[in-house]
Scaffold this active site. Structure first.
Site, PDB file in Angstrom:
ATOM      1  N   LYS A   1       0.890  -1.178   0.000  1.00  0.00           N
ATOM      2  CA  LYS A   1       0.000   0.000   0.000  1.00  0.00           C
ATOM      3  C   LYS A   1       0.917   1.213   0.000  1.00  0.00           C
ATOM      4  O   LYS A   1       1.272   1.753   1.053  1.00  0.00           O
ATOM      5  CB  LYS A   1      -0.943  -0.039   1.212  1.00  0.00           C
ATOM      6  CG  LYS A   1      -2.096   0.949   1.106  1.00  0.00           C
ATOM      7  CD  LYS A   1      -3.143   0.676   2.159  1.00  0.00           C
ATOM      8  CE  LYS A   1      -4.160   1.802   2.274  1.00  0.00           C
ATOM      9  NZ  LYS A   1      -5.081   1.906   1.141  1.00  0.00           N
TER      10      LYS A   1
HETATM   11  C1  LIG Z   1      -6.426   0.310  -4.326  1.00  0.00           C
HETATM   12  C2  LIG Z   1      -7.153  -0.308  -3.193  1.00  0.00           C
HETATM   13  N1  LIG Z   1      -7.649  -1.545  -3.335  1.00  0.00           N
HETATM   14  C3  LIG Z   1      -8.328  -2.151  -2.342  1.00  0.00           C
HETATM   15  C4  LIG Z   1      -8.552  -1.515  -1.136  1.00  0.00           C
HETATM   16  C5  LIG Z   1      -9.308  -2.216  -0.047  1.00  0.00           C
HETATM   17  O1  LIG Z   1      -8.438  -2.640   0.980  1.00  0.00           O
HETATM   18  P1  LIG Z   1      -8.911  -2.714   2.488  1.00  0.00           P
HETATM   19  O2  LIG Z   1     -10.128  -3.553   2.514  1.00  0.00           O
HETATM   20  O3  LIG Z   1      -7.790  -3.356   3.204  1.00  0.00           O
HETATM   21  O4  LIG Z   1      -9.166  -1.335   2.931  1.00  0.00           O
HETATM   22  C6  LIG Z   1      -8.068  -0.222  -0.947  1.00  0.00           C
HETATM   23  C7  LIG Z   1      -8.262   0.486   0.324  1.00  0.00           C
HETATM   24  O5  LIG Z   1      -7.416   0.478   1.158  1.00  0.00           O
HETATM   25  C8  LIG Z   1      -7.340   0.392  -1.995  1.00  0.00           C
HETATM   26  O6  LIG Z   1      -6.854   1.633  -1.844  1.00  0.00           O
END
Ligand SMILES: Cc1ncc(COP(=O)(O)O)c(C=O)c1O
Length: 314
Positions: A159
């Site tokens: 991330k």
């Molecule tokens: C690009 C992206 N994909 C998927 C997610 C979903 O991830 P999570 O459920 O861990 O928040 C997020 C959000 O954090 C995101 O920014």
């Protein structure tokens, strides 16, 4: 959207005021995007504020840092404790927690290895990410002309702030064209994810989601929804998905910390199913919200109650 923030910010082990949480523009992160972060929700429950899947978010943050060779001065347990203290110190009932780790001021070239690693934990209020009625009524989305990162370019499993330059292109294009959100394809033209959400589709009674090989963030809500869907007796298949499956799906929904479970009503103005949130989406939303809001038993141990001593799990 102006941020309704909480006043106390955790920085490298101490609380500082929000106004003091600033950096120099020559910091490495400003030119080179050397930042890893998280997004975590803390829910109001009858037993007090509870952070959803704190351990998994902390693990993903540490993993993101590992990919980018960033050593943290704090253990996972210390970071988890600090997030609980952030909630306590600010007297928070419910919030969004944003841990950020980045390369600060030092050298000014591309090489990040000599720049200090800074950690901040911030908190603010965040309501319905994709609009006030998004989770109730569903949203209208498009397939983006922008693809997600190709394999071995920018790592999708991290991330990382850099990935969100791609997300911004997807989001701006969608908004400019009158949609709430865009769905990106991967570099081979298969379904990947939204600019800030994972995606699921229901077809013939089974639930499908793109595999991690399709350049998706390993979403923690994605994992929770998979667990809950299986608990409710559904088969969940992770596989490569053709773009046109988005149009042929009986139900379609986003998952994410900010978006929670948001139904999708149409893609490229093609109606999905009956054009309203479907029954499986609804069941998953109800089950998910009842657990995170503390109305159902936390049978998977997903909640960390901030008013109670934090159990040392590691
Ligand atoms: C690009 C992206 N994909 C998927 C997610 C979903 O991830 P999570 O459920 O861990 O928040 C997020 C959000 O954090 C995101 O920014």
């Amino acid at each position: 959207m102006a941020v309704e923030h909480y006043e106390k910010v955790w920085h490298n082990g101490e609380f500082i005021p929000w106004s003091g949480a600033t950096i120099h523009v020559a910091s490495h992160v400003v030119s080179y995007a050397s930042c890893l972060f998280e997004g975590i929700r803390c829910y109001e429950t009858p037993q007090g504020p509870a952070i959803f899947r704190l351990k998994e978010h902390t693990d993903r943050l540490v993993n993101s840092c590992k990919i980018y060779r960033m050593d943290l001065d704090y253990t996972r347990a210390q970071l988890e404790q600090a997030m609980v203290e952030l909630v306590r110190a600010n007297g928070i009932k419910a919030c969004y927690i944003r841990p950020v780790v980045f390369r600060g001021l030092g050298e000014v070239g591309v090489n990040p290895l000599k720049n200090p690693v800074e950690i901040y934990l911030l908190a603010w209020k965040w309501g319905r990410y994709l609009g006030e009625n998004a989770t109730k009524d569903g949203v209208e989305v498009c397939v983006s002309s922008w693809h997600r990162m190709a394999p071995n370019t920018l790592p999708a499993l991290a991330k990382a702030a850099s990935n969100y330059m791609n997300s911004q292109l997807i989001k701006m294009e969608a908004l400019t064209n009158g949609y709430v959100e865009g769905i990106a394809l991967d570099s081979t033209g298969h379904v990947s994810e939204g600019s800030g959400e994972n995606i699921f589709l229901v077809h013939g009674g089974k639930i499908f989601t793109p595999s991690l090989a399709s350049s998706v963030l390993p979403g923690i809500t994605r994992d929770a929804v998979t667990t809950l869907a299986q608990e409710l007796g559904y088969t969940v298949v992770e596989q490569t998905l053709a773009r046109e499956m988005l149009y042929l799906a009986d139900e379609l929904f986003f998952t994410g910390t900010a978006a929670e479970i948001t139904p999708i009503r149409s893609v490229d103005r093609i109606t999905v199913g009956k054009g309203q949130p479907g029954p499986i989406t609804r069941k998953l939303q109800e089950r998910f919200m009842s657990i995170v809001q503390g109305h159902a038993e936390d049978k998977y141990g997903w909640l960390t109650f901030c008013n109670q001593p934090v159990a040392a799990t590691r």
